[in-house]
Design a protein around this motif. Structure first.
Motif, PDB file in Angstrom:
ATOM      1  N   VAL A 217      45.026  55.639  24.237  1.00 37.11           N
ATOM      2  CA  VAL A 217      43.760  55.476  24.187  1.00 37.11           C
ATOM      3  C   VAL A 217      43.310  53.944  23.835  1.00 37.11           C
ATOM      4  CG1 VAL A 217      41.572  56.372  23.223  1.00 37.11           C
ATOM      5  CG2 VAL A 217      43.251  57.871  23.940  1.00 37.11           C
ATOM      6  N   MET A 218      44.035  53.663  22.824  1.00 36.47           N
ATOM      7  CA  MET A 218      43.612  52.461  22.360  1.00 36.47           C
ATOM      8  C   MET A 218      43.994  51.117  23.581  1.00 36.47           C
ATOM      9  SD  MET A 218      42.109  51.059  19.653  1.00 36.47           S
ATOM     10  CE  MET A 218      41.280  49.291  19.365  1.00 36.47           C
ATOM     11  N   ALA A 219      44.851  51.235  24.249  1.00 38.92           N
ATOM     12  CA  ALA A 219      44.965  50.141  25.358  1.00 38.92           C
ATOM     13  C   ALA A 219      44.359  50.424  26.572  1.00 38.92           C
ATOM     14  CB  ALA A 219      46.454  50.411  25.903  1.00 38.92           C
ATOM     15  N   SER A 220      43.784  51.611  26.878  1.00 38.67           N
ATOM     16  CA  SER A 220      42.824  52.031  27.767  1.00 38.67           C
ATOM     17  C   SER A 220      41.526  51.268  27.315  1.00 38.67           C
ATOM     18  CB  SER A 220      42.756  53.383  27.948  1.00 38.67           C
ATOM     19  OG  SER A 220      41.741  53.617  28.833  1.00 38.67           O
ATOM     20  N   TYR A 221      41.116  51.529  26.109  1.00 40.20           N
ATOM     21  CA  TYR A 221      39.770  51.100  25.396  1.00 40.20           C
ATOM     22  C   TYR A 221      39.727  49.457  25.499  1.00 40.20           C
ATOM     23  CZ  TYR A 221      36.341  49.252  22.026  1.00 40.20           C
ATOM     24  OH  TYR A 221      35.475  48.560  21.314  1.00 40.20           O
ATOM     25  N   GLN A 222      40.839  48.769  25.423  1.00 41.77           N
ATOM     26  CA  GLN A 222      40.891  47.488  25.167  1.00 41.77           C
ATOM     27  C   GLN A 222      40.558  47.130  26.776  1.00 41.77           C
ATOM     28  OE1 GLN A 222      44.624  45.426  24.516  1.00 41.77           O
ATOM     29  NE2 GLN A 222      43.830  43.599  24.890  1.00 41.77           N
ATOM     30  N   LEU A 223      41.409  47.630  27.711  1.00 43.70           N
ATOM     31  CA  LEU A 223      41.001  47.163  29.008  1.00 43.70           C
ATOM     32  C   LEU A 223      39.464  47.282  29.549  1.00 43.70           C
ATOM     33  CD1 LEU A 223      44.172  48.496  30.692  1.00 43.70           C
ATOM     34  CD2 LEU A 223      43.731  45.958  30.233  1.00 43.70           C
ATOM     35  N   PHE A 224      39.110  48.406  29.087  1.00 48.22           N
ATOM     36  CA  PHE A 224      37.437  48.798  29.249  1.00 48.22           C
ATOM     37  C   PHE A 224      36.731  47.767  28.617  1.00 48.22           C
ATOM     38  CE2 PHE A 224      33.403  50.620  27.897  1.00 48.22           C
ATOM     39  CZ  PHE A 224      33.053  51.147  29.378  1.00 48.22           C
ATOM     40  N   VAL A 225      36.895  47.433  27.235  1.00 47.48           N
ATOM     41  CA  VAL A 225      35.750  46.536  26.726  1.00 47.48           C
ATOM     42  C   VAL A 225      35.940  45.150  27.088  1.00 47.48           C
ATOM     43  CG1 VAL A 225      37.287  45.862  24.504  1.00 47.48           C
ATOM     44  CG2 VAL A 225      34.950  46.439  24.335  1.00 47.48           C
ATOM     45  N   HIS A 226      37.192  44.833  27.528  1.00 50.50           N
ATOM     46  CA  HIS A 226      37.368  43.331  28.035  1.00 50.50           C
ATOM     47  C   HIS A 226      36.517  43.353  29.508  1.00 50.50           C
ATOM     48  CE1 HIS A 226      39.101  39.750  29.305  1.00 50.50           C
ATOM     49  NE2 HIS A 226      39.234  40.343  30.393  1.00 50.50           N
ATOM     50  N   ARG A 227      36.815  44.069  30.213  1.00 49.33           N
ATOM     51  CA  ARG A 227      35.716  44.251  31.615  1.00 49.33           C
ATOM     52  C   ARG A 227      34.551  44.444  31.488  1.00 49.33           C
ATOM     53  NH1 ARG A 227      38.724  48.306  33.604  1.00 49.33           N
ATOM     54  NH2 ARG A 227      37.060  49.746  33.237  1.00 49.33           N
ATOM     55  N   GLU A 228      33.974  45.342  30.668  1.00 50.11           N
ATOM     56  CA  GLU A 228      32.600  45.786  30.740  1.00 50.11           C
ATOM     57  C   GLU A 228      31.893  45.349  29.677  1.00 50.11           C
ATOM     58  OE1 GLU A 228      31.338  47.691  33.115  1.00 50.11           O
ATOM     59  OE2 GLU A 228      33.497  48.031  33.868  1.00 50.11           O
ATOM     60  N   VAL A 229      32.319  44.754  28.586  1.00 48.27           N
ATOM     61  CA  VAL A 229      31.790  44.084  27.422  1.00 48.27           C
ATOM     62  C   VAL A 229      31.793  42.545  27.372  1.00 48.27           C
ATOM     63  CG1 VAL A 229      31.125  44.003  25.158  1.00 48.27           C
ATOM     64  CG2 VAL A 229      31.580  46.269  26.194  1.00 48.27           C
ATOM     65  N   PHE A 230      33.290  42.141  27.068  1.00 48.55           N
ATOM     66  CA  PHE A 230      33.516  40.786  26.769  1.00 48.55           C
ATOM     67  C   PHE A 230      33.058  39.686  27.957  1.00 48.55           C
ATOM     68  CE2 PHE A 230      36.666  42.947  23.800  1.00 48.55           C
ATOM     69  CZ  PHE A 230      35.637  42.932  22.742  1.00 48.55           C
ATOM     70  N   VAL A 231      33.818  40.189  29.122  1.00 47.92           N
ATOM     71  CA  VAL A 231      33.629  39.112  30.224  1.00 47.92           C
ATOM     72  C   VAL A 231      32.223  39.205  30.602  1.00 47.92           C
ATOM     73  CG1 VAL A 231      33.988  38.983  32.689  1.00 47.92           C
ATOM     74  CG2 VAL A 231      36.044  39.705  31.032  1.00 47.92           C
ATOM     75  N   PRO A 232      31.359  40.022  30.733  1.00 49.86           N
ATOM     76  CA  PRO A 232      29.876  39.970  31.065  1.00 49.86           C
ATOM     77  C   PRO A 232      29.289  39.166  29.959  1.00 49.86           C
ATOM     78  CG  PRO A 232      30.387  42.255  31.534  1.00 49.86           C
ATOM     79  CD  PRO A 232      31.749  41.355  30.869  1.00 49.86           C
ATOM     80  N   LEU A 233      29.411  39.233  28.769  1.00 46.90           N
ATOM     81  CA  LEU A 233      28.791  38.692  27.561  1.00 46.90           C
ATOM     82  C   LEU A 233      29.218  37.051  27.662  1.00 46.90           C
ATOM     83  CD1 LEU A 233      28.750  41.281  24.711  1.00 46.90           C
ATOM     84  CD2 LEU A 233      26.882  40.600  26.296  1.00 46.90           C
TER      85      LEU A 233
END
Length: 146
Positions: A44-60
């Motif tokens: 779950v943590m690995a999946s979360y990291q990919l998600f937050v990278h793509r959906e939060v960090f990159v756009p910000l």
């Protein structure tokens, strides 16, 4: 299944609460369940990291000023560290045979869960319409750019 940032945060929080309750029982009959849950947490943590990278960090990071970029980068680095720490600790934990060391497991889970909760709080603060509104307007995510 569609996932949102809050879906992930709720799932992580539920997993932490469940894990802490499971560890608190110190029930030897539940050692296999503890091992499975820790293995699942890594996925779950690995999946979360990919998600937050793509959906939060990159756009910000694409639209942030230098000060905000530094804060987002700091949160991103901790997210990567969380995932890597969990991956290595899980690998070592699952490789051990014999009875579970309940005390060491409880300490490790407490240490990790504290970091996850701090990470979630940092992300929520960054994304919160009240505390993060000026930041979000500044990078053009909501409202009119200041």
């Amino acid at each position: 299944m569609s996932q949102t940032l809050e879906d992930y945060h709720e799932r992580l929080e539920a997993m932490m609460i469940e894990g802490e309750a499971l560890i608190a029982t110190r029930d030897p009959a539940r050692e296999d369940l503890v091992r499975r849950k820790i293995g699942q947490a890594g996925l779950v943590m690995a999946s979360y990291q990919l998600f937050v990278h793509r959906e939060v960090f990159v756009p910000l990071l694409d639209r942030a000023d230098p000060a905000t970029r530094a804060r987002v980068t700091e949160i991103k680095v901790e997210c990567i560290a969380l995932t890597e720490d969990l991956r290595f600790k899980t690998r070592d934990f699952l490789a051990k045979t014999g009875p579970l060391d309940w005390e060491a497991t409880a300490i490790s889970i407490g240490w990790f869960n504290t970091r996850v909760r701090q990470h979630i709080a940092a992300i929520r603060e960054l994304m919160d319409p009240k505390t993060g509104a000026a930041f979000l307007r500044r990078i053009g995510t909501v409202g009119v750019a200041a």
